[in-house]
Design a protein around this motif. Structure first.
Motif, mmCIF file in Angstrom:
data_model
loop_
_atom_site.group_PDB
_atom_site.id
_atom_site.type_symbol
_atom_site.label_atom_id
_atom_site.label_comp_id
_atom_site.label_asym_id
_atom_site.label_seq_id
_atom_site.Cartn_x
_atom_site.Cartn_y
_atom_site.Cartn_z
ATOM 1 N N UNK A 331 0.965 -1.249 -0.095
ATOM 2 C CA UNK A 331 -0.058 -0.123 -0.015
ATOM 3 C C UNK A 331 0.707 1.212 0.055
ATOM 4 N N UNK A 332 1.963 1.118 -0.030
ATOM 5 C CA UNK A 332 2.963 2.335 -0.162
ATOM 6 C C UNK A 332 3.141 3.087 1.222
ATOM 7 N N UNK A 333 2.521 2.614 2.349
ATOM 8 C CA UNK A 333 2.395 3.147 3.526
ATOM 9 C C UNK A 333 1.527 4.416 3.673
ATOM 10 N N UNK A 334 1.000 4.613 2.444
ATOM 11 C CA UNK A 334 -0.408 5.606 2.443
ATOM 12 C C UNK A 334 -1.354 5.301 3.515
ATOM 13 N N UNK A 335 -1.867 6.432 4.089
ATOM 14 C CA UNK A 335 -3.138 6.583 5.097
ATOM 15 C C UNK A 335 -3.958 7.556 4.505
ATOM 16 N N UNK A 336 -4.907 6.895 3.748
ATOM 17 C CA UNK A 336 -6.040 7.458 3.101
ATOM 18 C C UNK A 336 -7.508 7.186 3.797
ATOM 19 N N UNK A 337 -8.043 8.701 4.035
ATOM 20 C CA UNK A 337 -9.291 8.422 4.476
ATOM 21 C C UNK A 337 -9.470 9.810 5.422
ATOM 22 N N UNK A 338 -10.661 9.868 5.972
ATOM 23 C CA UNK A 338 -11.437 11.021 6.923
ATOM 24 C C UNK A 338 -10.272 11.110 8.120
#
Length: 466
Positions: A331-338
């Motif tokens: 996931x590429x260490x992404x943090x996607x969200x609210x």
């Protein structure tokens, strides 16, 4: 049998005779002010359900009973007329424009009509009560409107820097600065935030709708069309008038909680609304609430080929770095969200009568919000930190590429990077995560004095700050 047959024939003859007792009436309808014909005017025979409408030339023809002697002529924006049918069976009518009907939209914006949408006015007006808002299941005012108001839209943009403090909104695809927000008929203050990222309303600012607690609202009136001629240029998209709760009818406490199924985002909140009445017309109504929303994180796998093309220098080292890094962190260490969000609100609304004709009114609100959001993760093949954010792990993989010359100091950065890479500084480097910590304080207050029937005049003087 013969008598029965004769009786039936008599009934049929009488029926045909009755149907034959009609006459054809024609006519023309025009505008009294300019003489132009009016199309679509309603023509109804009084006392019946017989009717027709005028054509594009303002003309009409209708069959009426011989006993009928009056036509009712009506059209939106004109005074209804009842016209006697002359002996020549031709009617010429000039309708008079009705000023009161043309101003219906002004009356409707402040109306107390119970209908969901007022459609018999020149412009559409939505009237929403507290039940309409709470039935959406949403916890913020802007999100409830998205589920209830046609052409209203608000977008959650969690990786757009300060936009995470509150979401931009729009009516009819016009930005937040084009919609006028009123609280009890007075303008609400705009925020200090200017949307600079690639989000709706870029380059604009607007009022913070999330600062208005749902439980403090009595009803909302929304004019979904341009009203700049009456309200000013900030009403090009429309006008929203939020009417706060007034007379005390009881104390209410509400609690909410919820979460997504598998992406986190647990949230909870509590709100309290109460007040008291002062005499027969005065009141004090106040509201306090607290809401907390944890981070949601919907992680998806990254396409190595796409990242290699979009984010690297195209070198062999970059290709190897992308493949190795995403094999370890798909996931590429992404943090996607609210983003994580904590909000506290307080609001008060009051009217204090001075006498039968004069009263002091006011309302005030205070909101504090803290948010923590994340930008896109900076993978090592995309961005370097020049040794500032990590410690070297000897023997660990190096996921960097060869060329980092972007930016105004690209040559110097590239020279330093080449030396650091040769020294093994980027062994074990896995990138970094930029964050945005936002603090918002918003307040607005209105105080005013109004009186009625003083020599036939009404006075209203007020001061609004925010």
């Amino acid at each position: 049998m013969r008598r029965l047959l004769l009786l039936l024939m008599g009934v049929v003859c009488i029926a045909f005779a009755g149907f034959a007792q009609t006459r054809s009436v024609s006519g023309m309808v025009s505008d009294q002010s300019d003489g132009n014909p009016l199309a679509g005017v309603n023509i109804v025979v009084k006392g019946t359900n017989l009717g027709t409408s005028t054509d594009t030339n303002g003309r009409f023809t209708i069959d009426v009973p011989n006993t009928a002697n009056t036509l009712i002529i009506s059209f939106v924006g004109y005074t209804t007329q009842e016209v006697q049918i002359p002996a020549g069976n031709f009617v010429a009518v000039s309708l008079v424009p009705s000023a009161s009907e043309l101003q219906e939209v002004v009356i409707a914006v402040g109306s107390r009509g119970p209908q969901r949408t007022i459609t018999d006015t020149p412009l559409p007006v939505d009237n929403l009560n507290i039940r309409d808002l709470t039935s959406t299941g949403q916890i913020t005012f802007d999100k409830t409107l998205q589920y209830r108001v046609p052409s209203f839209n608000t977008v959650n943009t969690p990786v757009n820097d300060a936009t995470s403090l509150f979401d931009p909104y729009e009516i009819r695809n016009l930005g937040p600065s084009r919609t006028l927000i009123l609280i009890n008929g007075k303008r609400k203050n705009l925020t200090a935030l200017v949307y600079t990222q690639t989000s709706p309303g870029r380059g604009e600012t607007g009022a913070d709708l999330t600062a208005i607690p749902i439980d403090a609202i009595k009803r909302v009136e929304i004019l979904r069309d341009g009203a700049s001629a009456q309200y000013g240029s900030d009403a090009i998209a429309g006008v929203m008038n939020v009417i706060l709760k007034d007379r005390y009818e009881g104390t209410s406490v509400s609690v909410n909680t919820g979460s997504t199924l598998k992406y986190g985002g647990f949230g909870y909140g509590v709100s309290y609304n109460s007040g008291g009445n002062v005499g027969t017309r005065g009141f004090i109504n106040y509201h306090a609430s607290f809401q907390h929303q944890e981070l949601t994180n919907r992680k998806d796998k990254i396409d190595p080929d796409r990242d290699f093309i979009d984010l690297t220098d195209g070198s062999l080292n970059a290709r190897n770095g992308v493949n190795a890094f995403l094999a370890r962190f798909p996931d590429g260490l992404n943090k996607n969200g609210t983003p994580e969000n904590t909000t506290a609100r307080f609001l008060i609304n009051s009217i204090l009568p001075l006498n039968d004709n004069t009263e002091v009114y006011g309302n005030a609100a205070y909101v504090y919000r803290k948010t923590n959001s994340f930008a896109n993760y900076r993978q090592p093949y995309w961005r370097i930190d020049q040794g500032l954010l990590h410690k070297r792990i000897p023997g660990a993989p190096d996921y960097t590429g060869d060329d980092y010359t972007g930016g105004p100091n690209g040559a110097a950065v590239q020279a330093a990077f080449a030396a650091d890479k040769a020294a093994g500084l980027y062994e074990g480097y896995i990138g970094y995560q930029p964050t945005f910590d936002g603090d918002l304080t918003d307040y607005n207050a209105t105080i005013g004095l109004r009186s009625a029937d003083l020599g036939g005049w009404k006075q209203d003087i007020s001061l609004t700050v925010g």
